[in-house]
Design a protein around this motif. Sequence first.
Motif, PDB file in Angstrom:
ATOM      1  N   ALA A  32      91.754  23.812  75.522  1.00 43.13           N
ATOM      2  CA  ALA A  32      91.483  22.514  76.149  1.00 43.13           C
ATOM      3  C   ALA A  32      92.788  21.914  76.661  1.00 43.13           C
ATOM      4  CB  ALA A  32      90.806  21.571  75.150  1.00 43.13           C
ATOM      5  N   ARG A  33      93.841  22.041  75.874  1.00 41.93           N
ATOM      6  CA  ARG A  33      95.144  21.527  76.299  1.00 41.93           C
ATOM      7  C   ARG A  33      95.637  22.271  77.546  1.00 41.93           C
ATOM      8  NH1 ARG A  33     100.337  19.833  73.033  1.00 41.93           N
ATOM      9  NH2 ARG A  33     101.858  20.069  74.700  1.00 41.93           N
ATOM     10  N   LEU A  34      95.494  23.605  77.545  1.00 41.66           N
ATOM     11  CA  LEU A  34      95.908  24.396  78.716  1.00 41.66           C
ATOM     12  C   LEU A  34      95.113  24.008  79.960  1.00 41.66           C
ATOM     13  CD1 LEU A  34      96.411  28.021  77.373  1.00 41.66           C
ATOM     14  CD2 LEU A  34      98.154  26.359  78.019  1.00 41.66           C
ATOM     15  N   HIS A  35      93.816  23.789  79.783  1.00 43.72           N
ATOM     16  CA  HIS A  35      92.978  23.399  80.920  1.00 43.72           C
ATOM     17  C   HIS A  35      93.467  22.068  81.501  1.00 43.72           C
ATOM     18  CE1 HIS A  35      89.524  25.920  79.009  1.00 43.72           C
ATOM     19  NE2 HIS A  35      90.364  26.672  79.690  1.00 43.72           N
ATOM     20  N   ARG A  36      93.764  21.098  80.644  1.00 43.43           N
ATOM     21  CA  ARG A  36      94.252  19.791  81.118  1.00 43.43           C
ATOM     22  C   ARG A  36      95.589  19.942  81.848  1.00 43.43           C
ATOM     23  NH1 ARG A  36      92.585  18.356  75.919  1.00 43.43           N
ATOM     24  NH2 ARG A  36      94.746  18.250  75.173  1.00 43.43           N
ATOM     25  N   GLU A  37      96.502  20.720  81.256  1.00 44.73           N
ATOM     26  CA  GLU A  37      97.809  20.923  81.882  1.00 44.73           C
ATOM     27  C   GLU A  37      97.683  21.631  83.229  1.00 44.73           C
ATOM     28  OE1 GLU A  37     100.485  22.831  79.117  1.00 44.73           O
ATOM     29  OE2 GLU A  37     100.323  21.172  77.693  1.00 44.73           O
ATOM     30  N   ALA A  38      96.848  22.660  83.274  1.00 47.69           N
ATOM     31  CA  ALA A  38      96.665  23.407  84.528  1.00 47.69           C
ATOM     32  C   ALA A  38      96.053  22.506  85.601  1.00 47.69           C
ATOM     33  CB  ALA A  38      95.798  24.640  84.280  1.00 47.69           C
ATOM     34  N   GLU A  39      95.090  21.670  85.221  1.00 43.79           N
ATOM     35  CA  GLU A  39      94.499  20.735  86.177  1.00 43.79           C
ATOM     36  C   GLU A  39      95.551  19.769  86.705  1.00 43.79           C
ATOM     37  OE1 GLU A  39      91.263  18.948  84.031  1.00 43.79           O
ATOM     38  OE2 GLU A  39      89.881  20.559  84.557  1.00 43.79           O
ATOM     39  N   ARG A  40      96.377  19.219  85.799  1.00 43.98           N
ATOM     40  CA  ARG A  40      97.438  18.286  86.209  1.00 43.98           C
ATOM     41  C   ARG A  40      98.412  18.941  87.187  1.00 43.98           C
ATOM     42  NH1 ARG A  40      97.569  16.400  80.959  1.00 43.98           N
ATOM     43  NH2 ARG A  40      99.365  17.668  80.415  1.00 43.98           N
ATOM     44  N   GLU A  41      98.642  20.241  86.997  1.00 40.55           N
ATOM     45  CA  GLU A  41      99.568  20.982  87.860  1.00 40.55           C
ATOM     46  C   GLU A  41      98.896  21.464  89.147  1.00 40.55           C
ATOM     47  OE1 GLU A  41     101.158  24.061  85.367  1.00 40.55           O
ATOM     48  OE2 GLU A  41     102.017  22.606  83.959  1.00 40.55           O
ATOM     49  N   GLY A  42      97.628  21.137  89.327  1.00 39.60           N
ATOM     50  CA  GLY A  42      96.919  21.506  90.553  1.00 39.60           C
ATOM     51  C   GLY A  42      96.428  22.937  90.597  1.00 39.60           C
ATOM     52  N   LYS A  43      96.322  23.586  89.451  1.00 33.41           N
ATOM     53  CA  LYS A  43      95.808  24.963  89.416  1.00 33.41           C
ATOM     54  C   LYS A  43      94.299  24.962  89.652  1.00 33.41           C
ATOM     55  CE  LYS A  43      99.861  26.393  87.735  1.00 33.41           C
ATOM     56  NZ  LYS A  43     100.904  26.671  88.687  1.00 33.41           N
ATOM     57  N   CYS A  44      93.791  26.043  90.224  1.00 34.58           N
ATOM     58  CA  CYS A  44      92.355  26.186  90.499  1.00 34.58           C
ATOM     59  C   CYS A  44      91.602  26.784  89.314  1.00 34.58           C
ATOM     60  CB  CYS A  44      92.115  27.115  91.685  1.00 34.58           C
ATOM     61  SG  CYS A  44      92.834  26.567  93.210  1.00 34.58           S
ATOM     62  N   ARG A  45      92.304  27.591  88.522  1.00 35.52           N
ATOM     63  CA  ARG A  45      91.609  28.320  87.457  1.00 35.52           C
ATOM     64  C   ARG A  45      92.583  28.759  86.371  1.00 35.52           C
ATOM     65  NH1 ARG A  45      92.369  31.246  91.735  1.00 35.52           N
ATOM     66  NH2 ARG A  45      93.163  33.338  91.670  1.00 35.52           N
ATOM     67  N   VAL A  46      91.990  29.138  85.236  1.00 36.10           N
ATOM     68  CA  VAL A  46      92.725  29.785  84.160  1.00 36.10           C
ATOM     69  C   VAL A  46      92.102  31.167  84.011  1.00 36.10           C
ATOM     70  CG1 VAL A  46      93.307  29.751  81.691  1.00 36.10           C
ATOM     71  CG2 VAL A  46      93.268  27.606  82.999  1.00 36.10           C
ATOM     72  N   ALA A 105      88.190  49.665  78.661  1.00 40.25           N
ATOM     73  CA  ALA A 105      89.266  49.146  77.818  1.00 40.25           C
ATOM     74  C   ALA A 105      89.433  47.633  77.895  1.00 40.25           C
ATOM     75  CB  ALA A 105      90.588  49.826  78.181  1.00 40.25           C
ATOM     76  N   PHE A 106      89.308  47.060  79.106  1.00 46.32           N
ATOM     77  CA  PHE A 106      89.621  45.644  79.310  1.00 46.32           C
ATOM     78  C   PHE A 106      88.525  44.921  80.067  1.00 46.32           C
ATOM     79  CE2 PHE A 106      93.749  47.806  79.210  1.00 46.32           C
ATOM     80  CZ  PHE A 106      94.379  47.081  78.213  1.00 46.32           C
ATOM     81  N   VAL A 107      88.480  43.625  79.842  1.00 43.51           N
ATOM     82  CA  VAL A 107      87.613  42.750  80.608  1.00 43.51           C
ATOM     83  C   VAL A 107      88.473  41.572  81.077  1.00 43.51           C
ATOM     84  CG1 VAL A 107      86.776  41.499  78.563  1.00 43.51           C
ATOM     85  CG2 VAL A 107      85.405  41.524  80.619  1.00 43.51           C
ATOM     86  N   SER A 108      88.299  41.193  82.342  1.00 39.41           N
ATOM     87  CA  SER A 108      89.020  40.043  82.901  1.00 39.41           C
ATOM     88  C   SER A 108      88.055  38.871  82.990  1.00 39.41           C
ATOM     89  CB  SER A 108      89.559  40.364  84.294  1.00 39.41           C
ATOM     90  OG  SER A 108      90.539  41.372  84.214  1.00 39.41           O
ATOM     91  N   LEU A 109      88.538  37.700  82.577  1.00 36.31           N
ATOM     92  CA  LEU A 109      87.730  36.496  82.594  1.00 36.31           C
ATOM     93  C   LEU A 109      88.442  35.401  83.365  1.00 36.31           C
ATOM     94  CD1 LEU A 109      87.616  37.680  79.315  1.00 36.31           C
ATOM     95  CD2 LEU A 109      85.612  36.268  79.501  1.00 36.31           C
ATOM     96  N   SER A 110      87.662  34.467  83.903  1.00 35.98           N
ATOM     97  CA  SER A 110      88.229  33.370  84.676  1.00 35.98           C
ATOM     98  C   SER A 110      87.364  32.123  84.462  1.00 35.98           C
ATOM     99  CB  SER A 110      88.248  33.740  86.161  1.00 35.98           C
ATOM    100  OG  SER A 110      88.804  32.699  86.930  1.00 35.98           O
ATOM    101  N   ARG A 111      88.038  30.976  84.485  1.00 33.02           N
ATOM    102  CA  ARG A 111      87.336  29.695  84.435  1.00 33.02           C
ATOM    103  C   ARG A 111      87.905  28.805  85.523  1.00 33.02           C
ATOM    104  NH1 ARG A 111      86.731  25.054  79.757  1.00 33.02           N
ATOM    105  NH2 ARG A 111      86.618  23.388  81.290  1.00 33.02           N
ATOM    106  N   SER A 112      87.019  28.309  86.393  1.00 32.43           N
ATOM    107  CA  SER A 112      87.447  27.387  87.439  1.00 32.43           C
ATOM    108  C   SER A 112      87.761  26.039  86.815  1.00 32.43           C
ATOM    109  CB  SER A 112      86.360  27.230  88.488  1.00 32.43           C
ATOM    110  OG  SER A 112      86.160  28.473  89.138  1.00 32.43           O
ATOM    111  N   LEU A 113      88.709  25.335  87.439  1.00 33.38           N
ATOM    112  CA  LEU A 113      89.102  24.013  86.985  1.00 33.38           C
ATOM    113  C   LEU A 113      88.769  22.991  88.037  1.00 33.38           C
ATOM    114  CD1 LEU A 113      92.631  24.912  85.608  1.00 33.38           C
ATOM    115  CD2 LEU A 113      90.551  24.547  84.272  1.00 33.38           C
ATOM    116  N   VAL A 114      88.580  21.767  87.622  1.00 30.85           N
ATOM    117  CA  VAL A 114      88.391  20.662  88.545  1.00 30.85           C
ATOM    118  C   VAL A 114      89.754  20.222  89.001  1.00 30.85           C
ATOM    119  CG1 VAL A 114      87.506  18.322  88.793  1.00 30.85           C
ATOM    120  CG2 VAL A 114      86.352  19.927  87.263  1.00 30.85           C
ATOM    121  N   ARG A 115      90.000  20.298  90.292  1.00 31.72           N
ATOM    122  CA  ARG A 115      91.327  19.916  90.815  1.00 31.72           C
ATOM    123  C   ARG A 115      91.426  18.405  90.910  1.00 31.72           C
ATOM    124  NH1 ARG A 115      93.811  24.257  94.814  1.00 31.72           N
ATOM    125  NH2 ARG A 115      95.648  23.135  94.173  1.00 31.72           N
ATOM    126  N   LYS A 116      92.549  17.902  90.479  1.00 39.43           N
ATOM    127  CA  LYS A 116      92.795  16.445  90.518  1.00 39.43           C
ATOM    128  C   LYS A 116      93.590  16.084  91.741  1.00 39.43           C
ATOM    129  CE  LYS A 116      91.417  15.759  86.154  1.00 39.43           C
ATOM    130  NZ  LYS A 116      90.429  15.108  85.623  1.00 39.43           N
TER     131      LYS A 116
END
Length: 149
Positions: free
Chosen positions: A96-110, A138-149
């Motif tokens: 949750a903290r990473l999501h907030r920080e990424a949104e503040r920095e204008g990131k689209c996703r984590v 072996a691996f799976v890639s995951l992504s979550r979109s963020l709400v851009r501020k």
Amino acid sequence: MDVELVGVSQSEFEQVFATVKQGLFPYVEAVFGWDDEFQRERLTCAYQPHWFSWILQSSERVGLLCCKPYDDALHVHLLIIFPQYQGRQLGAAVMARLHREAEREGKCRVTLSSFTDNQRAIRFYQRLGYKVIEGDQAFVSLSRSLVRK
């Protein structure tokens, strides 16, 4: 729940290595075979020291985080909560903290990747809204979109 992220110093490499080994050994061993020398080299060459943070709760180390910023995304390389602290929602608080920080920095996703065999981690991330975008044996890639501020 409040968690704090504190940078890892160069002198703490052995603690970082021990934490990574504790968290990833069974999965790396099953897919590639664990080799201490190779993994030490990988940690020092493929990862930047400033990507790592200790996770603290009430000034106590409860885990390790490694994430790399990109222009439009934040990629989580590692989220390891020490076994004795698991099941206390600490991982969710960190994310949750990473999501907030990424949104503040204008990131689209984590984004992140997980070993396919680490079903517990995959279910955890899916509960947080992550979608599987690709995967193999072996691996799976995951992504979550963020709400851009």
